[in-house]
Design a protein around this motif. Structure first.
Motif, PDB file in Angstrom:
ATOM      1  N   ARG A  40      -6.976  -2.053  -5.134  1.00 20.35           N
ATOM      2  CA  ARG A  40      -7.888  -1.081  -4.526  1.00 20.35           C
ATOM      3  C   ARG A  40      -7.221   0.284  -4.516  1.00 20.35           C
ATOM      4  N   SER A  74      -9.887   8.542   4.706  1.00 21.88           N
ATOM      5  CA  SER A  74     -10.184   9.304   3.491  1.00 21.88           C
ATOM      6  C   SER A  74     -11.536   9.986   3.594  1.00 21.88           C
ATOM      7  N   HIS A  75     -12.517   9.269   4.145  1.00 22.93           N
ATOM      8  CA  HIS A  75     -13.863   9.844   4.303  1.00 22.93           C
ATOM      9  C   HIS A  75     -13.818  11.029   5.262  1.00 22.93           C
ATOM     10  N   THR A  84      -2.822   3.498  -2.947  1.00 19.53           N
ATOM     11  CA  THR A  84      -3.223   2.324  -3.718  1.00 19.53           C
ATOM     12  C   THR A  84      -2.715   1.050  -3.068  1.00 19.53           C
ATOM     13  N   LEU A 143      -7.602   3.340   5.768  1.00 17.88           N
ATOM     14  CA  LEU A 143      -7.488   4.368   4.730  1.00 17.88           C
ATOM     15  C   LEU A 143      -8.855   4.772   4.195  1.00 17.88           C
ATOM     16  N   GLU A 144      -9.779   3.821   4.090  1.00 19.04           N
ATOM     17  CA  GLU A 144     -11.145   4.165   3.665  1.00 19.04           C
ATOM     18  C   GLU A 144     -11.768   5.126   4.662  1.00 19.04           C
ATOM     19  N   CYS A 187      -6.259  -1.157   4.864  1.00 18.64           N
ATOM     20  CA  CYS A 187      -7.233  -0.762   3.832  1.00 18.64           C
ATOM     21  C   CYS A 187      -8.467  -0.139   4.466  1.00 18.64           C
ATOM     22  N   ASN A 234      -3.126   7.819  -6.650  1.00 17.93           N
ATOM     23  CA  ASN A 234      -3.659   8.004  -5.308  1.00 17.93           C
ATOM     24  C   ASN A 234      -3.132   6.888  -4.412  1.00 17.93           C
ATOM     25  N   ILE A 285       0.877  -1.180   0.000  1.00 18.30           N
ATOM     26  CA  ILE A 285       0.000   0.000   0.000  1.00 18.30           C
ATOM     27  C   ILE A 285       0.907   1.220   0.000  1.00 18.30           C
ATOM     28  N   PHE A 288      -7.622   4.383  -3.087  1.00 19.19           N
ATOM     29  CA  PHE A 288      -8.265   5.180  -2.051  1.00 19.19           C
ATOM     30  C   PHE A 288      -8.192   6.661  -2.415  1.00 19.19           C
TER      31      PHE A 288
END
Length: 422
Positions: free
Chosen positions: A227, A275-276, A216, A271-272, A268, A214, A75, A229
């Motif tokens: 994926r 990011s939000h 990744t 990071l989701e 993962c 981005n 990542i 992000f």
């Protein structure tokens, strides 16, 4: 002594590059995104090549009889610290008269097998990286793109280096990706065209990442997109010991004492979520600044919201940092362990890790001022150090180091901070 030192030989840029630089620095108008390509004059193309860090790197041991690249979960996040790739297509007259004996590799046929065109690609680096032209990723990327799209190999390429070599920061891969993006812009081809991605994967495992750009998650040998992000903005101090690390030797050390890696699922999910929250916080910050009564209170609220977002991102991602190649790197080059230990002891640092195969260490901080303070203290200890921030290809960057616009990127050697506009 383990490792090796890197000697830098700064070279004067060609006249056409200096002309481009003058135009890029003349006004803040050329501000662009990290993923775009500038054309300061019709015949020249300029692309940004950001560095990267690995927030998760899980290397899998080779199975019996396996050779070559290791399977890896990686990542990566791009950084504001960047090189710049300048490209100039040659005219027929210039092609006929230009001597490429010292820059082109007549026997380099593995990446370009089109006998219909003469080899007239020259690559010049502002800093010598100790690599023959035929093995230079920029040269190989240009050659491979010309072969893939049946184009003449007639370019002058100049790479303005700021990312330190042999540091695990992906400089050579990013330079190759910037070269590919410049050619895509020149030829009006999408950088996400399947043929372009195949070229990138052929050049190196990390190259395709810099086309996506981005944060990744990549699997396979680190080149298969799993994926992506949204961009996250976290202040970073980079600390690079005087010795570099050979990637080949680092993996050889890993093979002597291989370990099974942790899986990247938790990072993962983190990071989701980050990011939000990052997007929501920056929207609140923008709303405060854009209010009708844009007074000092609004500015203060915007700054507070932005600072809160960066602090939370640094804190949460730092708890999950992972690199099972790092122990092998630190056995090979003990000063990397010293740099990591020092970074973790700094009061501003939320978390620190060796990036990739080293030798650079990155340290997440809550604010850009904290990252600058850590970098300043690191320089006093004779480390090469930088203050920067994690970015995405949609963030803005400006070439001019003198520019005062929000997108100005101070990306010179040991240059301090990098600012972005989200």
């Amino acid at each position: 002594m383990h490792g090796f030192s890197t000697t830098e030989h700064n070279s004067a840029a060609p006249a056409w590059v200096e002309s481009c630089r003058e135009l890029l620095c003349a006004t803040c108008a050329p501000a662009c995104t990290y993923g775009s390509v500038l054309q300061p004059v019709p015949s020249a193309f300029v692309a940004c090549a950001p560095a990267k860090i690995n927030v998760h790197l899980g290397i899998y041991p080779h199975n019996p009889g396996e050779h070559g690249y290791h399977r890896a979960d990686s990542i990566m996040m791009p950084l504001g610290l960047c090189d710049w790739v300048f490209m100039h297509p040659r005219t027929a007259a210039a092609h006929a008269t230009h001597d490429t004996a010292t820059t082109a590799a007549p026997d380099a046929t593995t990446d370009a097998e089109n006998p219909q065109v003469a080899d007239a690609i020259s690559v010049e680096m502002s800093v010598s990286c100790g690599v023959e032209t035929c093995n230079n990723t920029v040269y190989r990327a240009a050659h491979s793109m010309c072969a893939a799209f049946n184009k003449p190999t007639a370019f002058e390429i100049y790479v303005e280096k700021h990312i330190p070599v042999q540091s695990g920061l992906g400089g050579s891969s990013s330079d190759a990706a910037a070269t590919i993006r410049a050619l895509c812009s020149m030829w009006n081809i999408s950088p996400h065209d399947e043929r372009v991605i195949r070229v990138a994967q052929h050049i190196g495992a990390d190259v395709a990442f810099f086309l996506w750009g981005n944060p990744t998650f990549l699997s396979g040998v680190g080149d298969e997109l799993e994926r992506m992000f949204p961009s996250v903005h976290v202040p970073v101090a980079l600390i690079r010991p005087q010795l570099g690390v050979s990637t080949v030797e680092a993996y050889a050390m890993f093979d002597e004492h291989p370990t099974q890696p942790q899986l990247p699922g938790d990072m993962c999910l983190c990071l989701e979520a980050v990011s939000h929250c990052n997007a929501m916080g920056e929207n609140r910050s923008a709303a405060a600044l854009g209010a009708t009564a844009c007074d000092n209170a609004n500015v203060a609220r915007a700054a507070s919201a932005h600072a809160s977002v960066m602090h939370r991102a640094a804190e949460e991602i730092s708890q999950l940092l992972y690199n099972n190649l790092a122990d092998a790197v630190m056995r090979k080059v003990p000063c990397v362990r010293d740099a990591l230990t020092w970074a973790k002891a700094q009061p501003e640092v939320q978390g620190a890790l060796v990036t990739g195969s080293g030798s650079a260490v990155f340290a997440f901080c809550s604010t850009t001022q904290d990252a600058q303070r850590v970098a300043t203290r690191a320089r006093l200890r004779n480390y090469r150090a930088y203050s920067t921030i994690t970015v995405g290809l949609s963030d803005m960057v400006c070439y001019s180091k003198e520019c005062t616009c929000d997108a100005a990127a101070l990306c010179g050697a040991d240059a301090g901070s990098t600012q972005i506009t989200a």
